[in-house]
Design a protein around this motif. Structure first.
Motif, PDB file in Angstrom:
ATOM      1  N   GLN A 165       0.830  -1.199   0.000  1.00  0.00           N
ATOM      2  CA  GLN A 165       0.000   0.000   0.000  1.00  0.00           C
ATOM      3  C   GLN A 165       0.868   1.254   0.000  1.00  0.00           C
ATOM      4  OE1 GLN A 165      -2.560   0.347   3.403  1.00  0.00           O
ATOM      5  NE2 GLN A 165      -3.395   2.324   2.783  1.00  0.00           N
ATOM      6  N   ALA A 166       1.937   1.247   0.807  1.00  0.00           N
ATOM      7  CA  ALA A 166       2.797   2.428   0.920  1.00  0.00           C
ATOM      8  C   ALA A 166       3.517   2.734  -0.388  1.00  0.00           C
ATOM      9  CB  ALA A 166       3.804   2.226   2.047  1.00  0.00           C
ATOM     10  N   VAL A 167       4.069   1.706  -1.031  1.00  0.00           N
ATOM     11  CA  VAL A 167       4.826   1.963  -2.263  1.00  0.00           C
ATOM     12  C   VAL A 167       3.898   2.189  -3.445  1.00  0.00           C
ATOM     13  CG1 VAL A 167       6.783   0.640  -1.417  1.00  0.00           C
ATOM     14  CG2 VAL A 167       5.088  -0.500  -2.864  1.00  0.00           C
ATOM     15  N   ARG A 168       2.615   1.836  -3.290  1.00  0.00           N
ATOM     16  CA  ARG A 168       1.653   2.066  -4.364  1.00  0.00           C
ATOM     17  C   ARG A 168       1.112   3.492  -4.329  1.00  0.00           C
ATOM     18  NH1 ARG A 168      -1.570  -1.981  -3.420  1.00  0.00           N
ATOM     19  NH2 ARG A 168      -0.852  -3.395  -5.053  1.00  0.00           N
ATOM     20  N   ASP A 169       0.824   4.015  -3.117  1.00  0.00           N
ATOM     21  CA  ASP A 169       0.237   5.364  -3.055  1.00  0.00           C
ATOM     22  C   ASP A 169       1.240   6.440  -2.658  1.00  0.00           C
ATOM     23  OD1 ASP A 169       0.472   5.291  -0.220  1.00  0.00           O
ATOM     24  OD2 ASP A 169      -1.523   4.450  -0.004  1.00  0.00           O
ATOM     25  N   GLY A 170       2.384   6.042  -2.070  1.00  0.00           N
ATOM     26  CA  GLY A 170       3.411   7.029  -1.720  1.00  0.00           C
ATOM     27  C   GLY A 170       3.022   7.982  -0.622  1.00  0.00           C
ATOM     28  N   SER A 171       1.965   7.672   0.123  1.00  0.00           N
ATOM     29  CA  SER A 171       1.530   8.604   1.164  1.00  0.00           C
ATOM     30  C   SER A 171       1.193   7.935   2.489  1.00  0.00           C
ATOM     31  CB  SER A 171       0.312   9.397   0.677  1.00  0.00           C
ATOM     32  OG  SER A 171      -0.758   8.522   0.369  1.00  0.00           O
ATOM     33  N   SER A 172       0.828   6.659   2.469  1.00  0.00           N
ATOM     34  CA  SER A 172       0.420   5.998   3.703  1.00  0.00           C
ATOM     35  C   SER A 172       1.625   5.647   4.557  1.00  0.00           C
ATOM     36  CB  SER A 172      -0.394   4.734   3.375  1.00  0.00           C
ATOM     37  OG  SER A 172       0.340   3.875   2.541  1.00  0.00           O
ATOM     38  N   HIS A 173       1.334   5.301   5.806  1.00  0.00           N
ATOM     39  CA  HIS A 173       2.346   4.857   6.774  1.00  0.00           C
ATOM     40  C   HIS A 173       3.466   5.883   6.961  1.00  0.00           C
ATOM     41  CE1 HIS A 173       0.268   1.053   6.790  1.00  0.00           C
ATOM     42  NE2 HIS A 173       0.384   0.991   5.489  1.00  0.00           N
ATOM     43  N   GLY A 174       3.069   7.160   7.047  1.00  0.00           N
ATOM     44  CA  GLY A 174       4.016   8.225   7.378  1.00  0.00           C
ATOM     45  C   GLY A 174       4.708   8.865   6.203  1.00  0.00           C
ATOM     46  N   LEU A 175       4.547   8.341   4.984  1.00  0.00           N
ATOM     47  CA  LEU A 175       5.245   8.920   3.835  1.00  0.00           C
ATOM     48  C   LEU A 175       4.711  10.298   3.471  1.00  0.00           C
ATOM     49  CD1 LEU A 175       5.581   5.808   1.493  1.00  0.00           C
ATOM     50  CD2 LEU A 175       7.387   6.915   2.811  1.00  0.00           C
ATOM     51  N   SER A 176       3.468  10.600   3.807  1.00  0.00           N
ATOM     52  CA  SER A 176       2.893  11.904   3.462  1.00  0.00           C
ATOM     53  C   SER A 176       3.638  13.049   4.133  1.00  0.00           C
ATOM     54  CB  SER A 176       1.411  11.942   3.849  1.00  0.00           C
ATOM     55  OG  SER A 176       1.254  11.722   5.242  1.00  0.00           O
ATOM     56  N   ALA A 183       8.216  19.322  -0.270  1.00  0.00           N
ATOM     57  CA  ALA A 183       7.575  19.897  -1.459  1.00  0.00           C
ATOM     58  C   ALA A 183       6.065  19.826  -1.303  1.00  0.00           C
ATOM     59  CB  ALA A 183       8.018  19.144  -2.710  1.00  0.00           C
ATOM     60  N   PRO A 184       5.489  20.716  -0.510  1.00  0.00           N
ATOM     61  CA  PRO A 184       4.050  20.629  -0.217  1.00  0.00           C
ATOM     62  C   PRO A 184       3.163  20.811  -1.433  1.00  0.00           C
ATOM     63  CG  PRO A 184       5.015  22.630   0.705  1.00  0.00           C
ATOM     64  CD  PRO A 184       6.147  21.788   0.247  1.00  0.00           C
ATOM     65  N   THR A 185       3.659  21.469  -2.490  1.00  0.00           N
ATOM     66  CA  THR A 185       2.814  21.690  -3.669  1.00  0.00           C
ATOM     67  C   THR A 185       3.039  20.641  -4.755  1.00  0.00           C
ATOM     68  OG1 THR A 185       4.467  23.173  -4.654  1.00  0.00           O
ATOM     69  CG2 THR A 185       2.786  24.179  -3.244  1.00  0.00           C
ATOM     70  N   ALA A 186       3.855  19.623  -4.467  1.00  0.00           N
ATOM     71  CA  ALA A 186       4.120  18.591  -5.471  1.00  0.00           C
ATOM     72  C   ALA A 186       2.891  17.713  -5.662  1.00  0.00           C
ATOM     73  CB  ALA A 186       5.308  17.745  -5.051  1.00  0.00           C
ATOM     74  N   SER A 187       2.856  17.035  -6.780  1.00  0.00           N
ATOM     75  CA  SER A 187       1.748  16.125  -7.074  1.00  0.00           C
ATOM     76  C   SER A 187       1.856  14.875  -6.203  1.00  0.00           C
ATOM     77  CB  SER A 187       1.787  15.731  -8.558  1.00  0.00           C
ATOM     78  OG  SER A 187       2.956  14.967  -8.823  1.00  0.00           O
ATOM     79  N   GLU A 188       0.802  14.079  -6.242  1.00  0.00           N
ATOM     80  CA  GLU A 188       0.859  12.776  -5.592  1.00  0.00           C
ATOM     81  C   GLU A 188       1.609  11.801  -6.510  1.00  0.00           C
ATOM     82  OE1 GLU A 188      -0.118  12.270  -2.570  1.00  0.00           O
ATOM     83  OE2 GLU A 188      -1.045  14.252  -2.339  1.00  0.00           O
ATOM     84  N   LEU A 189       2.046  10.696  -5.931  1.00  0.00           N
ATOM     85  CA  LEU A 189       2.726   9.694  -6.733  1.00  0.00           C
ATOM     86  C   LEU A 189       1.785   9.163  -7.808  1.00  0.00           C
ATOM     87  CD1 LEU A 189       5.270   7.842  -7.089  1.00  0.00           C
ATOM     88  CD2 LEU A 189       4.100   6.201  -5.606  1.00  0.00           C
ATOM     89  N   SER A 190       2.282   9.105  -9.030  1.00  0.00           N
ATOM     90  CA  SER A 190       1.483   8.568 -10.121  1.00  0.00           C
ATOM     91  C   SER A 190       1.007   7.158  -9.778  1.00  0.00           C
ATOM     92  CB  SER A 190       2.315   8.545 -11.411  1.00  0.00           C
ATOM     93  OG  SER A 190       1.716   7.738 -12.388  1.00  0.00           O
ATOM     94  N   SER A 191      -0.278   6.897  -9.959  1.00  0.00           N
ATOM     95  CA  SER A 191      -0.818   5.581  -9.610  1.00  0.00           C
ATOM     96  C   SER A 191      -0.193   4.485 -10.471  1.00  0.00           C
ATOM     97  CB  SER A 191      -2.332   5.583  -9.778  1.00  0.00           C
ATOM     98  OG  SER A 191      -2.689   5.900 -11.120  1.00  0.00           O
TER      99      SER A 191
END
Length: 497
Positions: A165-176, A183-191
């Protein structure tokens, strides 16, 4: 005109400086995300290695339990061998008595030998009852070890799913938090790129769904790996209990004294005593003693055997007598069994599900599974070591003239007319930037020759490094992210990746 040119140069400098600063922040964010996701994978692989050792240790403990039960059970079998010896002596002496017409001392010897055989039988039944008392504790211990294996693999599956889940969304488990900090204005990790990461991580574990690597091995092949590692980890006593020509030292001295005490005279020898316990293909003695690689052991049974022979000599004037003894105990999917020299001292069922008895995707709660590394022989696949990619975009301009007056307007461009030369325009900086990063999760043990040790999931030496792209990799990631223009540039000669 000079002041106008100077003003344009100043605004151009401000715009480029801000854009470069934003681009560096974006690249740092991309690098840190790729590295951090790879760290999560490395920690997961190291956890698999440590927990796999614990699973193998559970099989070793099961082997030891069976070894102790076999050693306890063999006591009754040895006493029955003594009973058989004196029954043989009684028969031989009875024949001699008949030959002399009942007028020789051998007649009394026949009666005495029969009584001694009865005493051996009585003691054997007492020891058998004691072994039956141990059965309940033995079953409880086996159930606990089996439950521990299932629980360990359940935790492995949970770690795997959370890491996916973490390496797929790049935001869960503290990565956000990385995005917030860098870089607060960067995009989310491409799905699509996240899906590549998830597939790479799955491809590192044999039995998980994977595209683009070698196929999964069979459950039987995985079972052989865990079986052999568990058997190789046994200590000396469970694997080899040879007594040679002397009484085995692991048997109680008071028990061994019974063989001298019951007859009262003569000599008792324990010959060729041996025993072993092993995770095997069956409860056959041949499988228990068989060498490690022979026959492709899939570990469907945990079994132990203890055997030898007992020789009585020098009792009165009787000829020596010798009989063998054996105790066999096993656990399998059918509940196991307990053969104590032809006497069944087994009470209840002690099940063993088998080593890796089911596919990894189907044994989250049962099945005695473990995590096995999926080795890939291709260097272009980094020998199966997982790669982690990141792809991010971010606005390089501020977009607010109150905060960034040097941008002049929302398009950050200047249009001008130059007489007969016509009109022109000047864009002061790019509107959006792109960052691409790659990390490699690799195996390396710090020791001489450590690089020659193949990657595996039984030693916790997985590490992480940022890693350069190949042109084909960069093109594939950019295509997955939907940036076909950049993917074309990736093939251009001399472009640094």
């Amino acid at each position: 005109m000079s002041f106008l040119v100077l003003a344009l140069m100043v605004t151009l400098s401000f715009n480029l400086s801000h854009a470069l600063r934003q681009k560096m922040s974006l690249q740092q964010h991309s690098d840190s995300m790729s590295f951090s996701m790879a760290v999560l994978e490395a920690r997961a692989l190291n956890y698999y290695a440590v927990s796999n050792r614990a699973i193998a240790g559970s099989y070793v403990a099961m082997n030891s339990l069976h070894a102790y039960m076999a050693a306890a059970s063999v006591t009754g079998a040895m006493l029955r061998a003594g009973e058989s010896n004196f029954n043989d002596i009684a028969k031989a002496e009875g024949l001699r008595c008949a030959a002399c017409g009942g007028r020789c001392l051998c007649c009394k010897h026949a009666i005495d030998a029969g009584e001694i055989a009865a005493d051996f039988g009585k003691e054997a039944r007492m020891y058998d009852r004691e072994v039956r008392v141990l059965e309940s504790s033995f079953r409880t211990a086996m159930e606990g070890l089996d439950l521990m294996v299932d629980s360990l693999h359940s935790s492995q599956r949970e770690v795997h799913e959370n890491t996916l889940q973490a390496v797929r969304d790049g935001s869960s488990h503290g990565l956000s938090r990385l995005k917030t900090d860098t870089a607060p204005t960067a995009s989310e990790l491409s799905s699509a790129v996240g899906g590549m990461n998830a597939n790479e991580f799955n491809c590192a574990v044999d039995g998980m769904d994977c595209q683009g690597s070698v196929a999964s091995t069979s459950a039987d092949a995985r079972a052989r790996v865990a079986t052999e590692i568990g058997n190789a980890s046994r200590s000396g006593w469970p694997s080899n209990r040879n007594g040679g020509g002397s009484p085995p030292k692991h048997l109680n001295a008071q028990f061994l004294a019974e063989f001298r005490k019951i007859p009262g005279k003569g000599m008792c020898q324990v010959l060729d005593h041996q025993g072993s316990s092993k995770t095997t293909q069956s409860s056959s003695k041949v499988d228990i003693y068989k060498g490690g690689r022979s026959g492709g052991n899939q570990g469907s049974t945990v079994a132990a055997v203890e055997e030898g022979s007992l020789r009585h000599s020098g009792w009165e004037d009787a000829l020596p007598a010798q009989n063998s003894y054996e105790a066999l105990i096993w656990s399998d999917a059918n509940g196991g069994g307990h053969d104590n020299g032809g006497i069944d001292t087994h009470r209840g069922r002690h099940r063993f599900e088998g080593t890796n008895a089911r596919a990894l995707t189907a044994c989250a709660g049962s099945g005695n599974c473990f995590m096995k590394y999926r080795a890939n022989p291709s260097s272009s696949r980094d020998w199966g070591q997982p790669r982690v990619y990141s792809y991010y975009t971010m606005k390089l301009n501020v977009g607010d003239l109150k905060k960034a007056p040097w941008e002049l307007n929302s398009s950050r461009s200047v249009k001008f007319d130059h007489g007969n030369q016509g009109s022109g325009s000047l864009t002061l900086s790019a509107a959006e930037g792109t960052a691409l990063s790659k990390s490699l999760v690799y195996y390396h043990r710090f020791k001489q020759g450590g690089w020659s040790e193949p990657p595996n999931l039984f030693a916790p030496y997985w590490r992480v490094k940022l890693h350069p792209f190949t042109a084909s990799e960069a093109r594939r990631v950019l295509d997955e992210a939907g940036n076909s223009d950049a993917a074309t540039i990736a093939d251009a000669p001399g472009v640094s990746l």
